[in-house]
Design an enzyme around this catalytic site. Structure first.
Site, PDB file in Angstrom:
ATOM      1  CE  LYS A  14      37.218  31.370  36.186  1.00 42.16           C
ATOM      2  NZ  LYS A  14      38.302  31.848  37.036  1.00 42.16           N
ATOM      3  NE  ARG A  89      41.195  35.521  32.570  1.00 39.99           N
ATOM      4  CZ  ARG A  89      40.922  35.276  33.850  1.00 39.99           C
ATOM      5  NH1 ARG A  89      41.509  34.306  34.484  1.00 39.99           N
ATOM      6  NH2 ARG A  89      40.040  36.010  34.471  1.00 39.99           N
ATOM      7  NE  ARG A 128      33.670  38.223  42.487  1.00 39.28           N
ATOM      8  CZ  ARG A 128      34.305  37.593  41.511  1.00 39.28           C
ATOM      9  NH1 ARG A 128      34.503  36.281  41.590  1.00 39.28           N
ATOM     10  NH2 ARG A 128      34.730  38.229  40.455  1.00 39.28           N
ATOM     11  NE  ARG A 134      37.627  40.026  42.205  1.00 38.65           N
ATOM     12  CZ  ARG A 134      37.831  38.922  41.482  1.00 38.65           C
ATOM     13  NH1 ARG A 134      37.692  37.742  42.033  1.00 38.65           N
ATOM     14  NH2 ARG A 134      38.170  39.015  40.227  1.00 38.65           N
ATOM     15  NE  ARG A 145      36.773  40.280  35.858  1.00 36.77           N
ATOM     16  CZ  ARG A 145      35.989  40.461  36.923  1.00 36.77           C
ATOM     17  NH1 ARG A 145      35.466  41.645  37.167  1.00 36.77           N
ATOM     18  NH2 ARG A 145      35.734  39.465  37.711  1.00 36.77           N
TER      19      ARG A 145
HETATM   20  P1  AMP Z   1      40.235  35.923  37.969  1.00 36.20           P
HETATM   21  O1  AMP Z   1      40.237  35.891  39.451  1.00 36.20           O
HETATM   22  O2  AMP Z   1      40.623  34.614  37.341  1.00 36.20           O
HETATM   23  O3  AMP Z   1      38.958  36.467  37.398  1.00 36.20           O
HETATM   24  O4  AMP Z   1      41.384  36.953  37.522  1.00 36.20           O
HETATM   25  C1  AMP Z   1      41.338  38.320  37.889  1.00 36.20           C
HETATM   26  C2  AMP Z   1      42.175  39.142  36.920  1.00 36.20           C
HETATM   27  O5  AMP Z   1      43.548  38.712  36.940  1.00 36.20           O
HETATM   28  C3  AMP Z   1      41.757  39.031  35.457  1.00 36.20           C
HETATM   29  O6  AMP Z   1      40.677  39.889  35.126  1.00 36.20           O
HETATM   30  C4  AMP Z   1      43.050  39.423  34.759  1.00 36.20           C
HETATM   31  O7  AMP Z   1      43.270  40.811  34.823  1.00 36.20           O
HETATM   32  C5  AMP Z   1      44.113  38.767  35.635  1.00 36.20           C
HETATM   33  N1  AMP Z   1      44.390  37.368  35.200  1.00 36.20           N
HETATM   34  C6  AMP Z   1      44.097  36.216  35.878  1.00 36.20           C
HETATM   35  N2  AMP Z   1      44.496  35.141  35.194  1.00 36.20           N
HETATM   36  C7  AMP Z   1      45.044  35.594  34.042  1.00 36.20           C
HETATM   37  C8  AMP Z   1      45.622  34.979  32.898  1.00 36.20           C
HETATM   38  N3  AMP Z   1      45.702  33.636  32.799  1.00 36.20           N
HETATM   39  N4  AMP Z   1      46.083  35.778  31.897  1.00 36.20           N
HETATM   40  C9  AMP Z   1      46.015  37.101  31.992  1.00 36.20           C
HETATM   41  N5  AMP Z   1      45.462  37.775  33.020  1.00 36.20           N
HETATM   42  C10 AMP Z   1      44.981  37.036  34.048  1.00 36.20           C
END
Ligand code: AMP
Length: 193
Positions: A14, A89, A128, A134, A145
């Site tokens: 995404k 989310r 990745r 990361r 996750r």
């Molecule tokens: P992502 O890059 O979208 O996978 O986000 C990485 C991390 O950021 C996630 O595993 C969460 O810890 C935090 N995070 C990102 N977006 C949100 C959200 N909308 N609500 C809560 N935590 C978030």
């Protein structure tokens, strides 16, 4: 005006596809994950607050996350539309976003649901992890996750499906094939109009 959301499990692609859509429509991409990572990297107050949560693969509290998105959407470049990536989310965040947008007489116009089998997600995330290193791409955080995606995030799609704004996109294939499916789905909704 395109006010879009791209949703999919971690490893669905995404982020990559989101950048393409935002570029093609000339709208900013609003990625909460990117905002959090940038703050962690810069050692800001916000970054210090969220680092441990993110590294463990947990969710940052809704109040904090929703306030960040509200601030971002109030910036002038988001007035002509935007693409949200990684927010909302969970169902609570859907309520926060609805409240904010309806205050401006707006609503989301489209939701792109990128789906890939769990095995493909895990394979892409492990790749990745070795490429980008990361901190939240450890096996344990990945599993956390993906299970949070199923329990917390997948239900937001039911809410949006009821509104008739979800397009399900098959996320398996080449980058160009997937981008093609996305633009066909958007075109069917008259985007760009
Ligand atoms: P992502 O890059 O979208 O996978 O986000 C990485 C991390 O950021 C996630 O595993 C969460 O810890 C935090 N995070 C990102 N977006 C949100 C959200 N909308 N609500 C809560 N935590 C978030």
């Amino acid at each position: 005006m395109p006010r879009l959301l791209i949703v999919g499990p971690q490893g669905s692609g995404k982020g990559t596809q989101g950048v393409r859509v935002a570029d093609a429509l000339a709208i900013p991409i609003v990625s909460t994950g990117d905002v959090f990572r940038a703050n962690v990297k810069d050692g800001t107050e916000l970054g210090l607050k969220v680092k441990a949560i993110i590294d463990a693969g947990d969710l940052v509290p809704d109040e904090l996350t929703s306030a960040i998105v509200r601030d971002r959407l109030e910036q002038v470049d988001a007035a002509g539309g935007f693409l949200l990536d990684g927010y909302p989310r969970n169902v609570g965040q859907v309520g926060d976003l609805d409240g904010f947008l309806s205050g401006r007489g707006e609503q989301l116009t489209g939701v792109l649901e990128l789906s890939v089998p769990r095995a493909v997600s895990i394979e892409r995330l492990s790749l990745r992890a070795s490429e980008q290193g990361r901190a939240d791409d450890t096996e344990e955080a990945i599993a956390k996750r993906l299970s949070l995606y199923e329990s917390e995030t997948a239900p937001i799609l039911d809410v949006y499906r009821e509104r008739g704004i979800v397009d399900a996109i098959d996320g398996v294939g080449s980058l160009d094939e997937i981008a093609q499916r996305i633009s066909a789905a958007l075109a069917a909704r008259g985007i760009p109009g």
